[in-house]
Design a protein around this motif. Structure first.
Motif, PDB file in Angstrom:
ATOM      1  N   VAL A   5      -2.778 -25.431  -2.925  1.00  6.52           N
ATOM      2  CA  VAL A   5      -2.331 -24.587  -1.812  1.00  6.52           C
ATOM      3  C   VAL A   5      -3.233 -24.820  -0.604  1.00  6.52           C
ATOM      4  N   ALA A   6      -4.538 -24.785  -0.837  1.00 10.37           N
ATOM      5  CA  ALA A   6      -5.492 -24.971   0.257  1.00 10.37           C
ATOM      6  C   ALA A   6      -5.318 -26.346   0.905  1.00 10.37           C
ATOM      7  N   GLY A   7      -5.127 -27.368   0.104  1.00 15.82           N
ATOM      8  CA  GLY A   7      -4.932 -28.707   0.642  1.00 15.82           C
ATOM      9  C   GLY A   7      -3.679 -28.800   1.495  1.00 15.82           C
ATOM     10  N   ARG A  12      -1.261 -29.004   7.029  1.00 19.99           N
ATOM     11  CA  ARG A  12      -0.384 -28.471   8.080  1.00 19.99           C
ATOM     12  C   ARG A  12      -1.204 -28.045   9.300  1.00 19.99           C
ATOM     13  N   ALA A  13      -2.421 -27.560   9.079  1.00 18.88           N
ATOM     14  CA  ALA A  13      -3.302 -27.220  10.199  1.00 18.88           C
ATOM     15  C   ALA A  13      -3.650 -28.470  10.995  1.00 18.88           C
ATOM     16  N   ARG A  14      -3.941 -29.575  10.303  1.00 17.47           N
ATOM     17  CA  ARG A  14      -4.222 -30.845  10.996  1.00 17.47           C
ATOM     18  C   ARG A  14      -2.999 -31.291  11.804  1.00 17.47           C
ATOM     19  N   TRP A  15      -1.823 -31.142  11.217  1.00 17.83           N
ATOM     20  CA  TRP A  15      -0.593 -31.494  11.927  1.00 17.83           C
ATOM     21  C   TRP A  15      -0.487 -30.682  13.218  1.00 17.83           C
ATOM     22  N   ARG A  16      -0.775 -29.387  13.133  1.00 19.36           N
ATOM     23  CA  ARG A  16      -0.719 -28.519  14.315  1.00 19.36           C
ATOM     24  C   ARG A  16      -1.736 -28.972  15.365  1.00 19.36           C
ATOM     25  N   LEU A  17      -2.943 -29.319  14.930  1.00 17.58           N
ATOM     26  CA  LEU A  17      -3.973 -29.745  15.878  1.00 17.58           C
ATOM     27  C   LEU A  17      -3.607 -31.056  16.564  1.00 17.58           C
ATOM     28  N   ASP A  18      -2.865 -31.896  15.875  1.00 18.25           N
ATOM     29  CA  ASP A  18      -2.465 -33.186  16.434  1.00 18.25           C
ATOM     30  C   ASP A  18      -1.277 -33.091  17.387  1.00 18.25           C
ATOM     31  N   LEU A  35      -3.985 -21.210   9.800  1.00 18.38           N
ATOM     32  CA  LEU A  35      -3.769 -21.967   8.565  1.00 18.38           C
ATOM     33  C   LEU A  35      -5.091 -22.396   7.931  1.00 18.38           C
ATOM     34  N   LEU A  36      -6.067 -22.754   8.748  1.00 18.43           N
ATOM     35  CA  LEU A  36      -7.384 -23.101   8.193  1.00 18.43           C
ATOM     36  C   LEU A  36      -8.032 -21.878   7.544  1.00 18.43           C
ATOM     37  N   ILE A  79       5.154 -21.392   6.915  1.00 19.67           N
ATOM     38  CA  ILE A  79       3.786 -21.889   7.052  1.00 19.67           C
ATOM     39  C   ILE A  79       3.584 -22.562   8.404  1.00 19.67           C
ATOM     40  N   ASP A  80       4.498 -23.414   8.791  1.00 23.31           N
ATOM     41  CA  ASP A  80       4.345 -24.161  10.039  1.00 23.31           C
ATOM     42  C   ASP A  80       4.310 -23.271  11.270  1.00 23.31           C
ATOM     43  N   PHE A  81       4.918 -22.104  11.206  1.00 23.72           N
ATOM     44  CA  PHE A  81       4.952 -21.214  12.359  1.00 23.72           C
ATOM     45  C   PHE A  81       4.023 -20.010  12.205  1.00 23.72           C
ATOM     46  N   TRP A  82       3.170 -20.025  11.182  1.00 18.40           N
ATOM     47  CA  TRP A  82       2.227 -18.930  10.968  1.00 18.40           C
ATOM     48  C   TRP A  82       1.140 -19.021  12.038  1.00 18.40           C
ATOM     49  N   SER A  83       0.984 -17.959  12.815  1.00 18.80           N
ATOM     50  CA  SER A  83       0.003 -18.007  13.894  1.00 18.80           C
ATOM     51  C   SER A  83      -0.926 -16.811  13.936  1.00 18.80           C
ATOM     52  N   GLU A  84      -0.644 -15.819  13.147  1.00 19.32           N
ATOM     53  CA  GLU A  84      -1.490 -14.629  13.149  1.00 19.32           C
ATOM     54  C   GLU A  84      -1.311 -13.882  11.849  1.00 19.32           C
TER      55      GLU A  84
END
Length: 105
Positions: A5-7, A12-18, A35-36, A79-84
């Protein structure tokens, strides 16, 4: 299971940062941080934690709970749209979405 799960969440956090989007108001950064945070939280949970077991019961680890964390499309979107929100809130939101019982937030 918590490692899986953590991985996934870190990926997905890396994807968002990119992602580069003009005038996003730091939304991608907020999503990545959330996500981090959730990834670190999930990593620290014991394998028998009720949140991890709920993910397993919802079928998030493949048939018979023997695979990696593989979310269905609706969970991936959640997950991809989780922001808060608190990390446990994300992990709690996943099982009903995975079962098709709830609309993602």
């Amino acid at each position: 299971m918590n490692d899986s799960v953590a991985g996934y969440l870190r990926g997905r956090a890396r994807w968002r940062l990119d992602r580069v989007q003009r005038n996003d108001g730091a939304w991608n950064a907020r999503c990545a941080l959330a996500l981090l945070d959730a990834a670190a939280y999930a990593q620290a949970l014991p394998e028998d934690d009720p949140l991890i077991l709920a993910l397993e019961d919802a079928g998030c680890f493949g048939p018979h709970g023997l695979g990696d964390f593989e979310p269905v499309e609706a969970v991936a979107k959640l997950i991809d749209f989780w922001s808060e929100g608190e990390p446990w809130e994300l992990l709690t939101a996943i099982p009903p979405v995975a079962r098709g019982d709830a609309v993602r937030r």
